[in-house]
Design a protein around this motif. Sequence first.
Motif, mmCIF file in Angstrom:
data_model
loop_
_atom_site.group_PDB
_atom_site.id
_atom_site.type_symbol
_atom_site.label_atom_id
_atom_site.label_comp_id
_atom_site.label_asym_id
_atom_site.label_seq_id
_atom_site.Cartn_x
_atom_site.Cartn_y
_atom_site.Cartn_z
ATOM 1 N N VAL A 76 0.662 -1.324 -0.074
ATOM 2 C CA VAL A 76 0.094 0.141 0.073
ATOM 3 C C VAL A 76 0.800 1.256 -0.108
ATOM 4 O O VAL A 76 0.533 2.186 -0.748
ATOM 5 N N ILE A 77 2.002 1.157 0.926
ATOM 6 C CA ILE A 77 2.666 2.398 0.892
ATOM 7 C C ILE A 77 3.436 2.889 -0.527
ATOM 8 O O ILE A 77 3.193 3.964 -1.087
ATOM 9 N N PHE A 78 4.038 1.658 -1.058
ATOM 10 C CA PHE A 78 4.552 2.050 -2.471
ATOM 11 C C PHE A 78 3.711 2.220 -3.517
ATOM 12 O O PHE A 78 3.792 3.241 -4.471
ATOM 13 N N THR A 79 2.560 1.695 -3.415
ATOM 14 C CA THR A 79 1.351 1.987 -4.340
ATOM 15 C C THR A 79 0.857 3.386 -4.243
ATOM 16 O O THR A 79 0.706 4.034 -5.280
ATOM 17 N N ALA A 80 0.554 3.730 -3.108
ATOM 18 C CA ALA A 80 0.205 5.443 -2.806
ATOM 19 C C ALA A 80 1.278 6.102 -3.291
ATOM 20 O O ALA A 80 0.737 7.252 -3.528
ATOM 21 N N ALA A 81 2.589 5.820 -3.225
ATOM 22 C CA ALA A 81 3.558 6.825 -3.332
ATOM 23 C C ALA A 81 3.539 7.220 -5.077
ATOM 24 O O ALA A 81 3.521 8.298 -5.213
ATOM 25 N N TYR A 82 3.610 6.067 -5.714
ATOM 26 C CA TYR A 82 3.514 6.631 -7.170
ATOM 27 C C TYR A 82 2.438 6.895 -7.578
ATOM 28 O O TYR A 82 2.223 7.679 -8.641
ATOM 29 N N THR A 83 1.006 6.487 -6.861
ATOM 30 C CA THR A 83 -0.093 6.813 -7.457
ATOM 31 C C THR A 83 -0.315 8.522 -7.169
ATOM 32 O O THR A 83 -0.948 9.233 -8.036
ATOM 33 N N THR A 84 0.100 8.926 -5.722
ATOM 34 C CA THR A 84 -0.220 10.013 -5.440
ATOM 35 C C THR A 84 0.665 11.060 -6.235
ATOM 36 O O THR A 84 0.320 12.251 -6.523
ATOM 37 N N TRP A 85 2.040 10.704 -6.648
ATOM 38 C CA TRP A 85 2.751 11.446 -7.427
ATOM 39 C C TRP A 85 2.318 11.634 -9.007
ATOM 40 O O TRP A 85 2.309 12.733 -9.620
ATOM 41 N N GLY A 145 -0.433 10.104 -10.526
ATOM 42 C CA GLY A 145 -1.953 10.252 -11.025
ATOM 43 C C GLY A 145 -2.162 9.260 -12.093
ATOM 44 O O GLY A 145 -1.741 8.075 -12.029
ATOM 45 N N LEU A 146 -3.421 9.498 -12.952
ATOM 46 C CA LEU A 146 -3.821 8.453 -14.153
ATOM 47 C C LEU A 146 -2.699 7.866 -14.760
ATOM 48 O O LEU A 146 -2.833 6.557 -15.278
ATOM 49 N N THR A 147 -1.771 8.515 -15.163
ATOM 50 C CA THR A 147 -0.790 7.979 -16.234
ATOM 51 C C THR A 147 -0.057 7.169 -15.727
ATOM 52 O O THR A 147 -0.026 6.082 -16.227
ATOM 53 N N SER A 148 0.357 7.161 -14.189
ATOM 54 C CA SER A 148 1.060 6.279 -13.590
ATOM 55 C C SER A 148 0.303 4.929 -13.486
ATOM 56 O O SER A 148 0.413 3.792 -13.825
ATOM 57 N N VAL A 149 -0.780 5.134 -12.979
ATOM 58 C CA VAL A 149 -1.957 4.097 -12.715
ATOM 59 C C VAL A 149 -2.111 3.107 -13.991
ATOM 60 O O VAL A 149 -1.922 1.986 -14.039
ATOM 61 N N VAL A 150 -2.408 3.911 -15.216
ATOM 62 C CA VAL A 150 -2.778 3.148 -16.379
ATOM 63 C C VAL A 150 -1.666 2.371 -16.979
ATOM 64 O O VAL A 150 -1.616 1.234 -17.216
ATOM 65 N N TRP A 151 -0.387 3.044 -16.906
ATOM 66 C CA TRP A 151 1.011 2.238 -17.595
ATOM 67 C C TRP A 151 1.232 1.175 -16.503
ATOM 68 O O TRP A 151 1.990 0.065 -16.986
ATOM 69 N N THR A 152 1.309 1.482 -15.151
ATOM 70 C CA THR A 152 1.477 0.224 -14.257
ATOM 71 C C THR A 152 0.663 -0.829 -14.185
ATOM 72 O O THR A 152 0.921 -2.081 -14.309
ATOM 73 N N ASP A 153 -0.804 -0.646 -14.324
ATOM 74 C CA ASP A 153 -1.644 -1.499 -14.509
ATOM 75 C C ASP A 153 -1.451 -2.418 -16.105
ATOM 76 O O ASP A 153 -1.709 -3.603 -15.916
ATOM 77 N N ASP A 165 -4.198 1.137 -6.501
ATOM 78 C CA ASP A 165 -4.001 2.311 -7.288
ATOM 79 C C ASP A 165 -5.116 2.880 -7.877
ATOM 80 O O ASP A 165 -5.354 4.066 -8.292
ATOM 81 N N SER A 166 -5.981 1.885 -8.587
ATOM 82 C CA SER A 166 -7.163 2.262 -9.262
ATOM 83 C C SER A 166 -8.209 2.971 -8.306
ATOM 84 O O SER A 166 -8.672 3.918 -8.632
ATOM 85 N N ILE A 167 -8.573 2.434 -7.139
ATOM 86 C CA ILE A 167 -9.533 2.927 -6.220
ATOM 87 C C ILE A 167 -9.210 4.293 -5.611
ATOM 88 O O ILE A 167 -9.627 5.148 -5.293
ATOM 89 N N GLY A 168 -7.547 4.173 -5.293
ATOM 90 C CA GLY A 168 -7.220 5.318 -4.713
ATOM 91 C C GLY A 168 -7.188 6.568 -5.467
ATOM 92 O O GLY A 168 -7.521 7.665 -5.005
ATOM 93 N N SER A 169 -6.953 6.304 -6.655
ATOM 94 C CA SER A 169 -6.607 7.568 -7.624
ATOM 95 C C SER A 169 -8.201 7.994 -7.917
ATOM 96 O O SER A 169 -8.688 9.311 -8.167
ATOM 97 N N ALA A 170 -9.198 7.008 -8.267
ATOM 98 C CA ALA A 170 -10.195 7.281 -8.744
ATOM 99 C C ALA A 170 -11.178 8.005 -7.433
ATOM 100 O O ALA A 170 -11.858 9.131 -7.601
ATOM 101 N N LEU A 171 -11.220 7.400 -6.326
ATOM 102 C CA LEU A 171 -12.225 8.177 -5.251
ATOM 103 C C LEU A 171 -11.345 9.364 -4.697
ATOM 104 O O LEU A 171 -12.230 10.175 -4.227
#
Length: 557
Positions: A162-171, A173-181, A346-352
């Motif tokens: 959760v810590i590592f996922t939150a870090a790159y997601t918060t930094w 956003g959607l671009t990081s989320v989509v391409w890591t997904d 990362d998906s739920i964190g960024s969307a919500l």
Amino acid sequence: MSWLDWIIVFVLNGSVIAFGFYLARSTHSSSDWFLGGRSLPWWGLGLSIFATSVDNADAVSLTGYAYNNGMHIITAFTLASVCGAVLASFVVVPVLYKGGFYTNAEYLETRFGKSIRTISALIQIQYRTSMLGLMIWSIYLMLQGILDFSPVQCWSLIVLLVIFTAAYTTWGGLTSVVWTDALQSLIMIAGGITIFSAVWSASGGWTATVQKLSESTDANGQPLINWLHIGQFQDSQSTSPYLIVMGWSIIGLGYYTVNHTQTMRLMGARSLWDMKMATLFGCLLIMPIMIGTTLMGVMGRVLVPEFTEHSSADQLFPYYANQFLAPGFKGLVVAGILSAAISTFDSIGSALSALFTRDIYARWICTSQTEKHYLKVTRWATVGILLIGFLYIPFIVRYDNMIQAFRTLIPIFVTPLFTIYLLGVLSRVPRQSGLVGLIAGSSFGLLGFIDRELVDIGWLSPLLTEKWYAFPCSMLVTALAMFLAAFKWGWLKKETTLVLKQEDISKDQNWLENSRAELQDIKINPFKKPTPQYLNPNWYALILIAVSFWIIFGLFW
């Protein structure tokens, strides 16, 4: 697990997380964080849609559910998923895309008023964070079952993820989320194929499985071969299989519209063509993986006939991993499970967090700050959303019936919301009808929940409140209330359906309006010339719908 398994897990999952940090450097503005600058191509979005739709809880729940209830749940991942994706990307979300909206709730204010925008955001935050809690608990059970970790070790690994996922997601956003997904989806597919192949081999293949199921019955005398046939399987209430298929279809139809983890991706597409092709590609990947996962549950009736209780059936997937996977392959499957968890986080964190910032914080709490301030709030909100998921764990552990309550409550609010989106786009019902429909549909849903789960309400017909009847009835009640509102307040003129009422516009809300203005111009397709017929999404949509109908009403009926 062997040292080889651990190397595979750390290399694959660590590389994806590192890639997320690398991509995050390119995020600078609101449109970058929330919508990826509307620059995301169809194939990347399609892989991300797949990774978001298939979470780690599915490995546990689908195999266990199919073990006890047969194949009918695949309706949600085939026919319902395809039709819901087509409805969203071809009909509903293009309206939001052309309107320059950042969230699906934002559209509701323009169409129905500010109150329903806020209610929609709150409903989505509540039900998705409750599901996040279930997913966190699910991965805990998976880690315990497959890795034989102690509780402290399991929770430590989950917290680190959760810590590592939150870090790159918060930094990023959607671009990081989509391409890591996108990368995670490849690991998930490889892991899914690996464990399915092992289970398939252990069961003796299709012919041997069918033969053994044909020779056996369950405790009630029902032939186990019915588990493979949706039209023949009988649940404890002898529910019509057509009604069950209808219920799953309504759930799937609403998933891509009401769930902002999906609409956020679609609204980040570089063109309307990319949006449509992305959903079709995502569904094409979802169908075989989810059918295979469900089939593993049915095969469990042959391989592990002693798993007769629901709690035991939930241990079926870890049992498969421990019994049938050789070193190296087990690591690949675990890496796939962790990838599914990371893509969920990362998906739920960024969307919500997008819903919280744009539809609650910037709309009501702090309306006149800078873009830098709102991006900072969004990043902290992402962390907060992920932490809220953990808050559900003590209740999930202590009260098993609350898990069922969460799952039962979801369609109470989501189905009316889906109906409101649908009628908002397809009809000219008045602005007042949105709130009227939501109150009517949700009240009906809550009444049905009370009748099913808490107190038997004698004057209510089971045809209205039984869990499978509740889905179509909820849509009918919501739609009827909205049409009655139209008779009272009149139908809107076509040109006013997407016009914000002047009294709803705050002069201080500069960021919300300015961020919409900075979006790139709408593109119909990414080509310099008109779309060639062989790349027309309409043809692929028709083919995919036809195939999904055949899967449900032909192959497994």
